[in-house]
Design an enzyme around this catalytic site. Structure first.
Site, PDB file in Angstrom:
ATOM      1  CD  GLU A 121     -15.313 -25.987   5.798  1.00  0.00           C
ATOM      2  OE1 GLU A 121     -14.098 -26.262   5.959  1.00  0.00           O
ATOM      3  OE2 GLU A 121     -15.703 -25.072   5.051  1.00  0.00           O
ATOM      4  CG  HIS A 122     -11.538 -23.222  10.602  1.00  0.00           C
ATOM      5  ND1 HIS A 122     -11.301 -21.871  10.414  1.00  0.00           N
ATOM      6  CD2 HIS A 122     -11.130 -23.489  11.855  1.00  0.00           C
ATOM      7  CE1 HIS A 122     -10.755 -21.372  11.512  1.00  0.00           C
ATOM      8  NE2 HIS A 122     -10.644 -22.325  12.405  1.00  0.00           N
TER       9      HIS A 122
END
Length: 665
Positions: A351-352
């Site tokens: 998840e960025h």
């Protein structure tokens, strides 16, 4: 051992880091005006209009610059940080699956055993023959569980290095880099909220003793440390994963599986936030959500496998969205997630928002490298350990309302469509890598790869793509990224020269060198905080969100118009519609594939590339032809290979290196 004690704590030089600068206003505007020349591509009228808008903007923008400078003094680490979290990530509402989460695949274990075999061979002419196919075996394997446990243990080793500050400080010639992002991976979860999500990580989640294990959309919490804080041994963890699998298999047989709430994490954020709000009102479902947030990271065990074995394209389809049931069996909101398929092929989903892919990539290269030499063999370990669920909690979703079930069904449909619309390829170019580029092309390898991608795009689409390349700004406190606007007048000239039948090899080579030199300057400027895009974002925010300063003359209507016309300029929009969204990683030998979604659907490509001494790996993603209106990932691969071969010939001719001369490699 004494040398260990001399290594400084990884955070010991944080206070020496400079703050992210706010560049001079005129500098940013002139760099911006330079960058749009190739974007406008000979539209003289549009260029003149943009220049007019920019000069009007400059007359008033000093006020916005002053607001930004004053605001910077109120922010703990950087003027950009708070806005960046919100605008780049948390207010993003589209699904995280493919669009935002990135995926990484690990090299297979050559000694894998007990593998499932496809029920039928893929025949030539079968559409999946080049891509490979994902099959569902409906079962799990001992090797899969063993490999998962090894990855879990090495990840915990790394987590402890971070906790104890024992990682060496990353450095460049310019000095130390910010180490903050290493602290943003573990116990970090994104939480859906209407309009703008939140991130949760706190003392308790960082010090967590559990991980989340997901099997057939059923969720379990597993203790990886005992109550005294000691790591639990491989054998126990293996037994517990087997016990979870047995539990799920039994519940499946009895028709007692809980609804697949997991799928909501893969779809539209507002839909998930509506469901989340309902679930968190139910005490037992709230407890499940809290337990997931309270875990260090997530591990998914899949029943699928890729065929033919080692089929990297099929495996990465499985990684990015689950090969046969898109969006299932993942918790997209966890910062760190591992995936192991039936045959033990491993991957990672990130998840960025809390950290850029670079930092987790350092971690997982460390993990994979340390797992690789351990021979995972058949042993009699299992029979000795009773399958017990002593350190496992099944996390349930019960009494899920009809409306939430409906939202799950909608998310499923949406993510199936997202998966269908996404096309991806792993391009392994084995003919040369950075060794040859430095020796024969005599230019920087990153610039060389960027120019090859730009030329590939130009050959396919006949237009110059606006290009985003990630530059790291970690030389500053809490620095993240800046945009390198890689499309330059020099790179446009290089592309035209390459496509001009009357230009000689020497002309082409000289154009390459000029463009590569320009690229080095753009990259250096961006990394040193002298880019264009973050500053323009800051000025836009200063206009929309920051109060006028007490000393500031009020903005007249004409001045407001000048500001709005600058920000609403079609050429500015075109220059940030990045048809080529690119990011390079360090040479990572244990990562067989890396990828992220394109940011523009129409004629857009997302490309993560790794330049190794002897080869270059490109992970490309684009939308299928119908959706992408001309995006063609297959043609991109073919053309890129031709371009790289062509550049090799040009450089060797120009530098008089005979093709067979490998004596100086």
């Amino acid at each position: 051992m004494s040398h260990h004690h001399q290594q400084p704590h990884m955070l010991s030089e944080q206070d020496q880091l400079p703050r992210l600068p706010i560049p001079p206003l005129r500098q940013t505007i002139s760099k911006y005006l330079e960058s749009i020349v190739p974007v406008a591509n000979d539209d003289i009228a549009a260029l003149a209009e943009t220049n007019r808008r920019a000069s009007h903007f400059l007359r008033v923008a000093e006020r916005l610059q002053q607001r930004l400078i004053e605001y910077e003094k109120t922010q703990p680490y950087s003027w950009l940080e708070k806005w960046w979290f919100e605008l780049a990530y948390l207010s993003w509402r589209e699904s995280l699956c493919i669009n935002s989460n990135y995926w990484i695949a690990f090299a297979d274990d050559p000694n894998a055993y007990g593998l499932a075999v496809a029920p039928e061979q893929l025949q030539p002419g079968y559409p999946d023959i080049h891509e490979g196919k994902v099959w569902d075996s409906g079962e799990y394997s001992e090797f899969q569980v063993r490999r998962a446990v090894r990855f879990i243990q090495k990840t915990l080793d790394y987590k402890e290095l971070i906790r104890d500050g024992r990682l060496p400080i990353d450095r460049t010639r310019a000095g130390p880099l910010c180490m903050h992002q290493y602290h943003c991976m573990f116990g970090m979860t994104r939480i859906p909220r209407m309009g703008c999500d939140e991130l949760r990580q706190d003392e308790s989640t960082i010090a967590s003793r559990t991980i989340t294990v997901i099997v057939e959309d059923q969720i379990y919490s597993v203790d990886v440390y005992d109550s005294t804080g000691h790591r639990r041994p491989d054998g126990e963890l293996e037994a517990e994963l087997h016990a979870i699998i047995a539990d799920v298999t039994e519940r499946r047989a009895l028709g007692e599986l809980d609804p697949a709430v997991t799928v909501l994490t893969s779809g539209h954020r507002d839909r998930w936030s509506v469901a989340y709000e309902q679930l968190e009102k139910q005490p037992s479902n709230h407890a499940t959500l809290m337990a997931i947030q309270h875990s260090l990271f997530a591990v998914s065990l899949d029943t699928t496998f890729s065929d033919p074995p080692g089929s990297i394209n099929a495996h990465q389809r499985n990684m990015k969205c689950h090969g046969t049931q898109p969006g299932h069996n993942r918790w997209y909101d966890k910062c760190v997630s591992y995936v192991f398929d039936r045959n033990g092929t491993a991957g990672y989903l990130g998840e960025h928002s809390p950290c850029d892919a670079l930092i987790p990539a350092f971690m997982i290269e460390y993990v994979a490298k340390n797992v690789a030499p351990e021979n995972i063999g058949v042993s009699s370990l299992n029979s000795a350990v009773p399958t017990s669920l002593a350190h496992v909690r099944r996390l349930r979703f019960t009494n899920v309302s009809a409306s939430v079930l409906q939202l799950i069904a909608e998310a499923e449909k949406e993510v199936e469509q997202t998966a269908r619309s996404s096309d991806s390829r792993q391009i392994r170019f084995e003919n040369y890598g950075s060794d040859w580029i430095k020796r024969a092309a005599k230019v920087g390898p990153d610039a060389f790869a960027q120019l090859a991608m730009q030329l590939t795009y130009y050959r396919i689409h006949g237009t110059f793509a606006a290009v985003y390349e990630t530059a790291s700004t970690r030389q500053f406190m809490h620095g993240r990224t800046e945009t390198v606007r890689s499309l330059s007048a020099e790179s446009a000239d290089f592309m035209r020269t390459m496509c001009d039948p009357s230009s000689s090899s020497r002309d082409k080579y000289e154009a390459l060198v000029r463009a590569a030199n320009k690229h080095q300057i753009l990259l250096r400027d961006a990394s040193s905080g002298n880019g264009v895009d973050r500053h323009l974002l800051g000025l836009r925010m200063a206009y929309h969100r920051l109060q006028p300063l007490p000393s500031e003359a009020p903005l007249s209507d004409a001045e407001k118009t000048a500001i709005e016309e600058f920000f609403n300029d079609p050429i500015l929009a075109k220059s940030t519609t990045f048809q080529l969204s690119t990011s390079g990683l360090f040479p990572a030998y244990y990562l067989s594939h890396t990828g992220f979604g394109s940011v523009v659907a129409e004629r857009g490509y997302g490309i993560n590339y790794i330049i190794e001494p002897k080869r270059i790996k490109f992970g490309t993603e684009g939308k299928t032809f119908e959706v992408g209106k001309g995006t063609d990932v297959e043609r991109f691969e073919m053309t890129l290979r031709q371009v790289l071969a062509e550049l090799k010939a040009i450089c060797e001719q120009s530098n008089e290196i005979s093709a067979g001369d490998s004596s100086r490699l």
